[in-house]
Design an enzyme around this catalytic site. Sequence first.
Site, short mmCIF file in Angstrom:
data_model
loop_
_atom_site.label_atom_id
_atom_site.label_comp_id
_atom_site.label_asym_id
_atom_site.label_seq_id
_atom_site.Cartn_x
_atom_site.Cartn_y
_atom_site.Cartn_z
N ARG A 111 0.86 -1.18 0.00
CA ARG A 111 0.00 0.00 0.00
C ARG A 111 0.89 1.23 0.00
O ARG A 111 1.54 1.54 1.00
CB ARG A 111 -0.93 0.00 1.21
CG ARG A 111 -2.00 -1.08 1.15
CD ARG A 111 -2.87 -0.91 -0.07
NE ARG A 111 -4.14 -1.61 0.05
CZ ARG A 111 -5.02 -1.69 -0.93
NH1 ARG A 111 -4.78 -1.11 -2.09
NH2 ARG A 111 -6.16 -2.33 -0.75
N ALA A 142 -11.10 -6.36 -1.48
CA ALA A 142 -11.87 -5.11 -1.62
C ALA A 142 -11.49 -4.42 -2.91
O ALA A 142 -10.45 -4.71 -3.50
CB ALA A 142 -11.59 -4.19 -0.43
N SER A 153 -14.03 8.03 6.17
CA SER A 153 -13.44 9.22 6.80
C SER A 153 -14.35 10.40 6.54
O SER A 153 -14.02 11.28 5.73
CB SER A 153 -12.05 9.50 6.23
OG SER A 153 -11.18 8.43 6.47
N GLU A 211 -14.75 -8.55 -7.06
CA GLU A 211 -13.51 -8.35 -6.31
C GLU A 211 -13.06 -9.63 -5.60
O GLU A 211 -11.88 -9.94 -5.58
CB GLU A 211 -13.66 -7.21 -5.31
CG GLU A 211 -13.70 -5.84 -5.95
CD GLU A 211 -12.42 -5.46 -6.67
OE1 GLU A 211 -11.33 -5.97 -6.31
OE2 GLU A 211 -12.49 -4.64 -7.60
N GLU A 265 -1.84 -5.23 -10.17
CA GLU A 265 -2.07 -5.81 -8.83
C GLU A 265 -1.11 -6.97 -8.58
O GLU A 265 -1.01 -7.88 -9.39
CB GLU A 265 -3.51 -6.35 -8.71
CG GLU A 265 -4.49 -5.37 -8.16
CD GLU A 265 -5.87 -6.01 -7.97
OE1 GLU A 265 -6.47 -5.73 -6.92
OE2 GLU A 265 -6.32 -6.75 -8.83
N GLU A 310 -9.43 -11.07 -6.80
CA GLU A 310 -8.30 -11.00 -5.86
C GLU A 310 -7.94 -12.33 -5.23
O GLU A 310 -6.81 -12.52 -4.81
CB GLU A 310 -8.60 -9.96 -4.77
CG GLU A 310 -8.61 -8.54 -5.30
CD GLU A 310 -8.59 -7.50 -4.21
OE1 GLU A 310 -8.66 -7.85 -3.02
OE2 GLU A 310 -8.49 -6.30 -4.57
#
Length: 196
Positions: free
Chosen positions: A77, A89, A126, A105, A153, A109
């Site tokens: 990340r 996700a 947030s 997803e 990815e 993934e």
Amino acid sequence: MNNQGTGIKKEWPANPALDEITVSTRPIFEGRIIKLQVDTVTLPDGNTATREVVKHPGAVAVLALNKGKMLVVEQFRQPMGRTEVEIPAGKLDPGEDPLEAAGRELHEETGFHSGDLFLLKSFYTSPGFADEIIHLYVTENAQSGEMSLDEDEFLVVSELTLEEAYEYIADGRIADAKTIMAVYAWHLRTLTGKWN
């Protein structure tokens, strides 16, 4: 974003005395995933202020259980500068149904799929500066298959017991809110037999 069916109500018995009225919006940046804008608002006392707002298309996350273990992915990340262990996700495409996105997803993934995904909860990540909403889905019947990663990815798939998930949280390998929330929901499920 249409919040129908997400468990989040746009209108509820809030306190209108606290409402801020948007006077103007100034676009600052538009990228592939986010937009940044500065809003000028009128405050409840009549004064004005600015609010920096990140606009996001929304995302999905999947708490997928396979034979009593939680599927997780480890990936780098960039904002954190390290790898992070998370539940699968990804962001919503424009107009995409969150349930379909969750299935997509999960498959892309992890290679796993499920016909019995259900929405556990939707939540804002947030709300002080972003409108991103995550729809957290659950399946207790993930079936293995083949991964189909995006070209940019790179990740490793593994499975954790509840105890291992708590160890990962304690040592900081799991540090994101959606995955911690998923682990707590899973733990509650083991204690009560219910997801809600």
